[in-house]
Design a protein around this motif. Sequence first.
Motif, PDB file in Angstrom:
ATOM      1  N   GLU A 146       0.751  -1.148   0.011  1.00 15.75           N
ATOM      2  CA  GLU A 146      -0.026   0.000  -0.126  1.00 15.75           C
ATOM      3  C   GLU A 146       0.933   1.410   0.041  1.00 15.75           C
ATOM      4  N   HIS A 147       2.191   1.068   0.131  1.00 13.95           N
ATOM      5  CA  HIS A 147       2.993   2.147   0.385  1.00 13.95           C
ATOM      6  C   HIS A 147       4.099   2.144  -0.573  1.00 13.95           C
ATOM      7  N   ASN A 148       4.252   0.975  -1.361  1.00 21.92           N
ATOM      8  CA  ASN A 148       5.319   0.819  -2.574  1.00 21.92           C
ATOM      9  C   ASN A 148       6.531   0.750  -1.775  1.00 21.92           C
ATOM     10  N   LYS A 149       6.863   0.198  -0.598  1.00 24.50           N
ATOM     11  CA  LYS A 149       8.232   0.008  -0.045  1.00 24.50           C
ATOM     12  C   LYS A 149       8.777  -1.394  -0.189  1.00 24.50           C
ATOM     13  N   ARG A 150      10.101  -1.118  -0.081  1.00 30.20           N
ATOM     14  CA  ARG A 150      10.788  -2.442  -0.257  1.00 30.20           C
ATOM     15  C   ARG A 150      11.280  -2.885   1.395  1.00 30.20           C
ATOM     16  N   VAL A 151      10.763  -4.079   1.751  1.00 30.50           N
ATOM     17  CA  VAL A 151      10.924  -4.350   2.946  1.00 30.50           C
ATOM     18  C   VAL A 151      11.562  -5.691   3.414  1.00 30.50           C
ATOM     19  N   LEU A 152      12.697  -5.720   4.208  1.00 33.28           N
ATOM     20  CA  LEU A 152      13.198  -6.878   4.646  1.00 33.28           C
ATOM     21  C   LEU A 152      12.807  -7.384   5.950  1.00 33.28           C
ATOM     22  N   VAL A 153      12.051  -8.402   6.121  1.00 38.90           N
ATOM     23  CA  VAL A 153      11.761  -8.920   7.603  1.00 38.90           C
ATOM     24  C   VAL A 153      12.803  -9.820   8.020  1.00 38.90           C
TER      25      VAL A 153
ATOM     26  N   ILE B 215       4.744 -12.004  -1.190  1.00 34.06           N
ATOM     27  CA  ILE B 215       4.140 -10.744  -1.309  1.00 34.06           C
ATOM     28  C   ILE B 215       5.423  -9.902  -1.788  1.00 34.06           C
ATOM     29  N   ALA B 216       4.955  -9.312  -3.015  1.00 31.96           N
ATOM     30  CA  ALA B 216       5.884  -8.363  -3.748  1.00 31.96           C
ATOM     31  C   ALA B 216       6.336  -7.475  -3.091  1.00 31.96           C
ATOM     32  N   GLY B 217       7.723  -7.265  -2.978  1.00 34.71           N
ATOM     33  CA  GLY B 217       8.303  -6.297  -2.144  1.00 34.71           C
ATOM     34  C   GLY B 217       8.794  -6.441  -0.549  1.00 34.71           C
ATOM     35  N   VAL B 218       8.414  -7.573  -0.423  1.00 36.60           N
ATOM     36  CA  VAL B 218       8.851  -8.192   1.055  1.00 36.60           C
ATOM     37  C   VAL B 218       9.729  -9.369   0.887  1.00 36.60           C
ATOM     38  N   ASP B 219      10.788  -9.479   1.443  1.00 37.18           N
ATOM     39  CA  ASP B 219      11.879 -10.297   1.380  1.00 37.18           C
ATOM     40  C   ASP B 219      11.905 -10.639   2.981  1.00 37.18           C
ATOM     41  N   ILE B 220      12.477 -12.053   3.291  1.00 34.80           N
ATOM     42  CA  ILE B 220      12.711 -12.293   4.723  1.00 34.80           C
ATOM     43  C   ILE B 220      13.976 -12.875   4.840  1.00 34.80           C
ATOM     44  N   ALA B 221      14.626 -12.609   6.017  1.00 39.40           N
ATOM     45  CA  ALA B 221      15.807 -13.294   6.511  1.00 39.40           C
ATOM     46  C   ALA B 221      15.490 -14.450   7.451  1.00 39.40           C
ATOM     47  N   PRO B 222      15.304 -15.634   7.203  1.00 36.37           N
ATOM     48  CA  PRO B 222      14.617 -16.427   8.054  1.00 36.37           C
ATOM     49  C   PRO B 222      15.263 -17.121   9.252  1.00 36.37           C
ATOM     50  N   ALA B 223      14.712 -17.641  10.094  1.00 35.35           N
ATOM     51  CA  ALA B 223      15.295 -18.174  11.594  1.00 35.35           C
ATOM     52  C   ALA B 223      14.878 -19.555  11.641  1.00 35.35           C
TER      53      ALA B 223
END
Length: 257
Positions: free
Chosen positions: A29-36, A78-86
């Motif tokens: 909704e805000h067109n941001k690139r996010v790393l979880v 989800i487009a724009g969301v990546d994760i560094a998994p645990a």
Amino acid sequence: MKVISIVNLKGGVGKTVTAVNMAAILATEHNKRVLVIDADPQANATRFFGAQDAPATLCDLFAGRVTCYDDIVWQTQIAGVDIAPATIDLLAFDVAAATEEQGIVRMLSDLCTAAEEDSAYDYAIIDCPPGFTAVSISGIAASDDVIIPAKVDAFAMSGIDELRAQIAGVQRIGQGIRIAGVLVTMWHNAPVVTQGEAYLRSQPVPVFETTIRRTDKVDESTFARQPISDYSRWCSAARDYRDFVDEYLAKEVRFDG
């Protein structure tokens, strides 16, 4: 890149739900690139995004088995969301810290610095484990902002006071860290909740105006592995999480500006 840690000493307060839904809303909704960054050995965010079978995880980066943060990045659904998994192996780093192994606290800061240097993301959201562990200290130390999800009960109130004191200690490592606010979760219209919320708002800690209302749709969305805004877009919690992200971004502009 803005780094946000989602922290509470208690479990079961909506910490991971807040992390994954904030990430999804920022991206979609805000067109941001996010790393979880899943820094919790329970790995709930990892399972939510289906990254439990990722070939490399945060543990591999911490242990030196991979050398670059992007070696562990998993693209989510989800487009724009990546994760560094645990994985559960993150617990080993608390043992290492207890035996005075060096560098534990700096690890997530180093990861975020590398991602920022690559201009890869606009936001990194760190889902910290419950308790004040070496990994959660590492997450807070890497952060610009700390968000504290809290269910309104007596245990949460006392825990927030303790957490504030612990964060103040970490601020000696990273002086730019601020508590962006407490986010009241699982809100419902009951006297104990409304009275507890009023008490919380009278304390010397910022509290977001937005509250996240209790609904079964949140639990259902975790089983479906979908952000609440996708699973049930117009339910109360979905609307609340969108309002919360809007409020956070507005506060961010005021604070940074």
